[in-house]
Motif scaffolding. Structure first.
Motif, short mmCIF file in Angstrom:
data_model
loop_
_atom_site.label_atom_id
_atom_site.label_comp_id
_atom_site.label_asym_id
_atom_site.label_seq_id
_atom_site.Cartn_x
_atom_site.Cartn_y
_atom_site.Cartn_z
N LYS A 240 0.83 -1.21 0.00
CA LYS A 240 0.00 0.00 0.00
C LYS A 240 0.87 1.26 0.00
O LYS A 240 0.57 2.23 -0.71
N ASP A 243 2.29 1.76 -3.42
CA ASP A 243 1.27 2.28 -4.35
C ASP A 243 1.14 3.80 -4.22
O ASP A 243 0.96 4.50 -5.23
N GLU A 244 1.24 4.30 -2.99
CA GLU A 244 1.14 5.74 -2.78
C GLU A 244 2.35 6.45 -3.38
O GLU A 244 2.22 7.55 -3.94
N ARG A 246 4.12 5.27 -5.91
CA ARG A 246 3.95 5.15 -7.36
C ARG A 246 3.03 6.24 -7.90
O ARG A 246 3.32 6.88 -8.93
N LYS A 247 1.93 6.49 -7.21
CA LYS A 247 0.97 7.52 -7.65
C LYS A 247 1.61 8.91 -7.59
O LYS A 247 1.45 9.71 -8.53
N ALA A 248 2.33 9.19 -6.51
CA ALA A 248 2.96 10.50 -6.37
C ALA A 248 4.00 10.73 -7.47
O ALA A 248 4.10 11.83 -8.03
N CYS A 250 4.07 9.27 -10.50
CA CYS A 250 3.40 9.39 -11.80
C CYS A 250 2.73 10.75 -11.98
O CYS A 250 2.67 11.28 -13.10
N ASP A 251 2.21 11.31 -10.88
CA ASP A 251 1.49 12.58 -10.97
C ASP A 251 2.42 13.80 -10.96
O ASP A 251 1.98 14.91 -11.27
N ARG A 264 11.97 8.87 -13.83
CA ARG A 264 10.68 8.36 -13.38
C ARG A 264 10.55 6.87 -13.72
O ARG A 264 10.09 6.07 -12.89
N LEU A 268 10.06 3.87 -10.99
CA LEU A 268 8.90 2.97 -11.05
C LEU A 268 9.33 1.51 -11.14
O LEU A 268 8.67 0.62 -10.59
#
Length: 286
Positions: A240, A243-244, A246-248, A250-251, A264, A268
């Motif tokens: 989890k 995942d957080e 990864r999202k940060a 990507c954004d 990046r 990843l």
């Protein structure tokens, strides 16, 4: 043989648990059920406190993981060994409360018209006792307390193991949750090179650390199913957190804080590597 192996397991138990279970098994069919339940209730309470004291001592000597596993092991044993007795382990404890006695005595002495021998509710002595002494009732449920202690011990082990395996990942997520998109553009902890270095270090050391935790678990927990029950939430917690991250990543926009498409992609890949290592660890030793 099987009997000798069982005796070795029994001898490995914490001495207070051995003593309590031995006494309870001997008196189970000797005393009245109500008496047995009362003895069992008090014994379980004392045993749980002894286990917590023992865990605190082990934490100072050998660290938190050993302390957590010691507590998990013996609380599981206590719960399992008590189940054949089929008892409630519940009671209501009553205690006299004298906290208002001082004020009641002061009022008693200040009352010049007190009636000491009156056969009514105005009797000064009766009033003194009524106002100065009260009864406190407290519901005691040792079985519930035992389950709560076991749940806490398991959660502590999961938290401590997650931090041992991926402490820097957990710290990074904590900082991300406290930051705004604008502040991340200059935040040192989210510099692309630093995030890459953090994840590379976590991936490199993960397998070794996971093996150490698995070895420690084997010292305390013989059942692979029990080990798996504890390992899965650890992997889930780490996954989890990844995942957080990864999202940060990507954004986050290119050109800020050292981020671009190339680094990046590298970050990843490291996130995926850590994720695979966590899921592999959840399956336990083969």
């Amino acid at each position: 043989d099987a009997i000798q192996k069982q005796m070795q397991i029994y001898e490995s138990w914490f001495p207070p648990i051995r003593s309590v279970l031995k006494i309870l098994s001997k008196i189970f069919r000797v005393v009245e059920p109500r008496v047995f339940e009362d003895i069992a209730l008090q014994s379980v309470q004392s045993c749980t406190r002894s286990l917590q004291d023992g865990a605190a001592y082990i934490q100072k000597r050998s660290g938190t993981i050993h302390s957590d596993l010691f507590l998990v092991k013996h609380l599981l044993i206590l719960r399992e060994q008590l189940s054949p007795f089929d008892i409630d382990l519940r009671a209501v404890e009553r205690q006299l409360d004298f906290s208002d006695a001082g004020k009641a005595v002061s009022r008693f002495l200040a009352n010049r018209n007190r009636r000491l021998f009156s056969m009514s509710t105005e009797n000064a002595l009766v009033t003194l006792l009524r106002e100065g002494v009260s009864i406190n009732e407290e519901s005691v449920d040792s079985k519930r307390d035992l389950e709560e202690a076991l749940r806490t011990a398991c959660n502590n082990f999961i938290d401590h193991s997650s931090n041992s395996l991926a402490g820097e990942v957990m710290d990074l997520v904590s900082k991300l949750n406290g930051a705004t998109p604008e502040s991340l553009k200059k935040a040192p902890f989210f510099n692309a090179a630093k995030v890459k270095e953090l994840l590379a270090k976590t991936a490199e050391n993960f397998e070794t650390k996971a093996a150490d935790i698995s070895t420690q678990m084997s010292l305390y927990l013989d059942n692979p199913a029990t080990q798996s029950i504890l390992l899965k939430p650890i992997a889930k917690k780490i996954t989890k957190a990844l995942d957080e991250i990864r999202k940060a990543v990507c954004d986050f926009p290119d050109g800020e804080n050292g981020w671009d498409g190339s680094i990046r992609s590298e970050v990843l890949l490291l996130v995926d590597e850590c994720d695979k290592a966590a899921k592999k660890a959840a399956r336990g030793p083969r």
